[in-house]
Design a protein around this motif. Structure first.
Motif, short mmCIF file in Angstrom:
data_model
loop_
_atom_site.label_atom_id
_atom_site.label_comp_id
_atom_site.label_asym_id
_atom_site.label_seq_id
_atom_site.Cartn_x
_atom_site.Cartn_y
_atom_site.Cartn_z
N SER A 143 -1.69 3.94 -10.72
CA SER A 143 -1.47 3.15 -9.51
C SER A 143 -2.43 1.97 -9.43
O SER A 143 -2.04 0.86 -9.04
N LEU A 144 -3.69 2.18 -9.79
CA LEU A 144 -4.65 1.08 -9.80
C LEU A 144 -4.29 0.03 -10.86
O LEU A 144 -4.45 -1.17 -10.64
N LEU A 175 2.29 1.81 -3.45
CA LEU A 175 1.30 2.36 -4.38
C LEU A 175 0.98 3.82 -4.06
O LEU A 175 0.74 4.62 -4.96
N ALA A 213 -1.54 -1.92 -9.42
CA ALA A 213 -2.07 -2.78 -8.36
C ALA A 213 -2.72 -4.04 -8.92
O ALA A 213 -2.66 -5.11 -8.30
N TYR A 252 -7.26 -0.66 7.02
CA TYR A 252 -6.22 -1.69 7.08
C TYR A 252 -6.37 -2.52 8.36
O TYR A 252 -6.29 -3.76 8.32
N SER A 295 -5.53 -7.96 1.84
CA SER A 295 -5.93 -7.14 0.70
C SER A 295 -7.28 -6.49 0.97
O SER A 295 -8.22 -7.14 1.45
N LEU A 307 -6.78 0.16 -0.54
CA LEU A 307 -6.12 0.45 -1.82
C LEU A 307 -6.60 1.78 -2.39
O LEU A 307 -5.78 2.64 -2.79
N TYR A 314 0.83 -1.21 0.00
CA TYR A 314 0.00 0.00 0.00
C TYR A 314 0.86 1.26 0.00
O TYR A 314 0.57 2.23 -0.71
N LEU A 372 -2.69 -8.30 -4.41
CA LEU A 372 -3.99 -7.67 -4.62
C LEU A 372 -4.80 -8.32 -5.74
O LEU A 372 -5.85 -7.80 -6.12
#
Length: 376
Positions: A60-61, A7, A64, A182, A194, A199, A4, A70
């Motif tokens: 970033s996504l 990212l 991921a 988290y 995850s 995220l 995390y 993830l």
């Protein structure tokens, strides 16, 4: 946690490096913020900062999606892609508004469409977190989900009035929400950490952090509606994916307060934007105007009227976000009496610095003893 953070930093780096290109694009397209009577800036400034923020979030996504840790989020659900598509839609609508100043009905229609797009792909409230209460009907869940998204987008948009204000508030509040999401995920599973909410919040924080160096004190670019609506949508999406999908009782041993955190913490994160939004709606409707009619009576205007500098007003709003979010998270880590003492102390400090009577007195005295010939 390391994934995390990676990212988050990746989103920050892409946003930071993309912002100069967004500033150049805004100049080429004429997407500039003129100097109006109600504005706090004194020079014509490019908008479209939200385009750079979207670049950081989107890349970033996409990264991921290829991280093994993830994979489950992207393989078992279309929700991440729905959030990304809705983010692209609101960023495009916001960019169009930054360029052509769309009317409020067009923007509202676009916001509702983005919220419906996410809900259609499963990003919608299914239960209330208090004991897992099931909502009355799918229609109620859909309407409530759309309402949460639309209010969040407009709340961030309303508070975006000073250099670094919206991005800083969302970064601070986002950190609190990320920590909660988290910990909630760790409490729910001993092996799989995850979390779509964690995220989404991490990449949103990264976009804010990457944009802030270009937007603080004497901003070189504004995020515009393309950025403010994007941030509101991302936080709303993270809130919805947490609420009702993980039992919050597991976080703190069936603690009663823990059951309310999925509702209270998003409100705490958005306390400054929500308060500004609510006061503006009441004020404008009470005077017979549209709730979207612009004025110069937002919270940051009122802080300036109290005697704060622009930079000081931003720091005061940062402080209130920290106090509220920390106060809501403290019961997870600290015993009840200590939480109350720390929260009360934080609120008193925030109140003292907000009204700041000594500084206000000195400034007024300075104005009274202005030397002859000084400008009024």
């Amino acid at each position: 946690m390391r994934i995390y953070l990676f990212l988050l930093l990746f989103s920050a780096a892409v946003t930071y490096l993309s912002t100069p290109a967004a500033r150049l694009l805004a100049r080429r397209l004429g997407a500039m913020t003129a100097v109006r009577a109600r504005d706090m800036h004194d020079t014509v400034t490019p908008r479209l900062g939200g385009v750079a923020m979207f670049a950081g979030i989107a890349t970033s996504l996409l990264v991921a999606a290829h991280v093994p840790f993830l994979h489950r989020l992207f393989d078992e659900s279309r929700q991440p892609w729905a959030i990304l598509a809705a983010a692209a839609l609101v960023c495009a609508i916001g960019a169009a508004d930054d360029k052509w100043d769309l009317d409020w009905m067009t923007k509202l229609a676009g916001q509702i469409l983005a919220a419906l797009l996410m809900a259609w792909q499963g990003v919608q409230l299914m239960t209330l977190p208090i004991g897992g209460i099931i909502l009355l009907s799918p229609r109620t869940a859909l309407l409530l989900s759309v309402l949460v998204v639309v209010i969040s987008m407009n709340a961030v948009n309303f508070v975006d009035g000073l250099d670094g204000l919206a991005a800083g508030v969302m970064a601070i509040g986002g950190c609190a929400f990320f920590l909660y999401a988290y910990l909630l995920t760790r409490g729910a599973s001993a092996t799989d950490y995850s979390s779509l909410a964690a995220l989404v919040t991490a990449v949103m924080i990264g976009a804010c952090v990457g944009f802030l160096p270009h937007n603080l004190t004497r901003a070189r670019i504004f995020m515009g509606d393309s950025g403010s609506m994007l941030l509101g949508l991302m936080l709303a999406a993270a809130t919805i994916t947490v609420t009702g999908q993980v039992d919050p009782e597991r976080l703190s041993g069936a603690d009663f307060f823990g059951q309310f955190l999925p509702i209270l913490l998003p409100i705490g994160v958005m306390v400054v934007p929500f308060l500004d939004f609510a006061l503006a709606v009441v004020r404008r409707i009470g005077s017979g105007r549209s709730p979207f009619h612009a004025d110069a009576l937002h919270l940051h205007h009122r802080l300036l009227a109290l005697g704060h500098t622009k930079h000081g007003a931003v720091l005061i709003m940062y402080l209130w976000t920290v106090v509220v979010c920390a106060g809501l998270l403290m019961p997870v880590f600290v015993d009840g009496p200590a939480t109350v003492i720390l929260w009360v102390a934080g609120i008193l400090l925030a109140l003292l610095l907000t009204f700041d009577p000594l500084t206000l007195f000195n400034r007024r005295r300075h104005r009274r003893i202005r030397p002859p010939g000084g400008t009024p």
